[in-house]
Design an enzyme around this catalytic site. Sequence first.
Site, PDB file in Angstrom:
ATOM      1  N   SER A 127       9.778  -3.571   7.049  1.00 42.99           N
ATOM      2  CA  SER A 127       9.956  -3.406   5.724  1.00 42.99           C
ATOM      3  C   SER A 127      10.294  -1.864   5.727  1.00 42.99           C
ATOM      4  CB  SER A 127       8.400  -3.620   4.966  1.00 42.99           C
ATOM      5  OG  SER A 127       8.319  -3.024   3.894  1.00 42.99           O
ATOM      6  N   TYR A 152      -1.091  -4.162   4.899  1.00 42.23           N
ATOM      7  CA  TYR A 152       0.327  -4.813   4.987  1.00 42.23           C
ATOM      8  C   TYR A 152       1.313  -4.099   5.664  1.00 42.23           C
ATOM      9  CZ  TYR A 152       4.787  -6.523   4.038  1.00 42.23           C
ATOM     10  OH  TYR A 152       6.193  -7.004   4.128  1.00 42.23           O
ATOM     11  N   LYS A 156       2.970  -3.998   9.771  1.00 39.05           N
ATOM     12  CA  LYS A 156       4.492  -3.992   9.839  1.00 39.05           C
ATOM     13  C   LYS A 156       4.699  -2.920  11.104  1.00 39.05           C
ATOM     14  CE  LYS A 156       5.843  -7.233   7.728  1.00 39.05           C
ATOM     15  NZ  LYS A 156       6.389  -8.621   8.316  1.00 39.05           N
TER      16      LYS A 156
END
Length: 352
Positions: A127, A152, A156
């Site tokens: 991302s 989150y 990643k």
Amino acid sequence: MQQGKILVTGGAGYIGSHTTLVLLEAGYEVVVLDNLVNASQEALRRVQDIAGRSLTFIEGDIRNRACLDQLFDEHDIHAVIHFAGLKAVGESVARPLAYYDTNVNGSLTLCQAMQQAGVFRFVFSSSATVYGPDAPVPYRETMSRGRTSNPYGTSKSMVEQSLEDLVHSDGRWSVALLRYFNPIGAHPSGRLGEDPQGIPNNLLPFIAQVAVGRRQMLTVFGNDYATEDGTCVRDYLHVMDLAEGHVSALGRLPLPGIHVYNLGTGQGLSVLQMVEAFERISERPIPYQFAPRRKGDLAAFWADPHKAEQELGWQARRGLDEMIADTWRWQRQNPRGYCSEINTTTQGISQC
Ligand code: NAD
Ligand code: WQD
């Protein structure tokens, strides 16, 4: 017909289902592994219907090593495209352990099973969030990962780092880290799209639900940013372009090493520009109100997409109007998402 099968984890989800369709249409054999925590089997039924080809669906969890070992035993997997994970930023703050367990532990378990099975080609859904709040725009792959502001994003970043270390430790691995910007849109048939559970976190699903009458009003988070109209700017790309980027990335995998690509358009659009475009294309009003900034939001970022263009021959081809027209067609035809048509057949589906 391509050689070997592609394992698509999270293939029943939003990006995974569109990618699975593009893979089937390109002639690949596809095995989907998904625990359906945020997806419906109906999406896969429609994928097969549109493609006119079937896939193998295994209902299972990426954290279940026995399930993975059995899968690699039974299928000749050429490469893995790994979408499975949890993706709600706010929820990740409230449930960090669940996010690290699924996103980090799940990814590591998958890599361990791949290693044992002798499968070393891996495409990872990363991302733009890994660039962090201090990176200058446009974001370029040469920039290092920045600090993250929620579990989150951290998950990643942790997986990216783990994969880099893995590649350096063993020259057989070939890994593509694909850093997505803001995927929106739907398949042009209107039969596949994004189907968020509960109140949508992301802008476009929220606008679409206002347009279709499921929600009364959009709340625009912040109108005092240092941008042209005061609202945040993002790089929105069509999910079909994104799906095609994965097929392009597979073509890079014969080359060992780590390959990092931004997948975006290179163009930033503000929240109000998105609202105006949706009103114009849907011919529906989108009432909105301004509210304070949402915690953690950055004012503006977009991709420098040139590396993907040069090395993968990929670029986002679909423009804003197409992204919105396709989102609107999906929303209009499926006002309650996949819920409206659940096919309960279990034929051809195995569980582990
Ligand atoms: P999604 O929630 O629609 O898809 C994820 C899929 O993974 C779902 O089908 C879900 O059921 C499945 N899944 C979750 N946990 C699992 C587990 N433990 N085992 C097996 N399956 C599991 O999300 P999406 O938007 O399609 O995103 C796909 C990937 O792309 C995610 O990794 C996400 O973090 C990443 N990503 C998404 C965006 C975005 O804006 N949508 C942006 C950047 C990166
Ligand atoms: C876009 C803009 C909001 C909803 C997130 C994740 C990122 C990636 C993609 C994936 C922002 C504004 C939104 C609303 C609004 N995730 N907005 N009202 O935050 O850029 O990125 O999704 O896996 O990691 O952080 O996307 O769609 O949530 O927001 O005003 O109801 O729309 O403030 O400026 P974001 P988004």
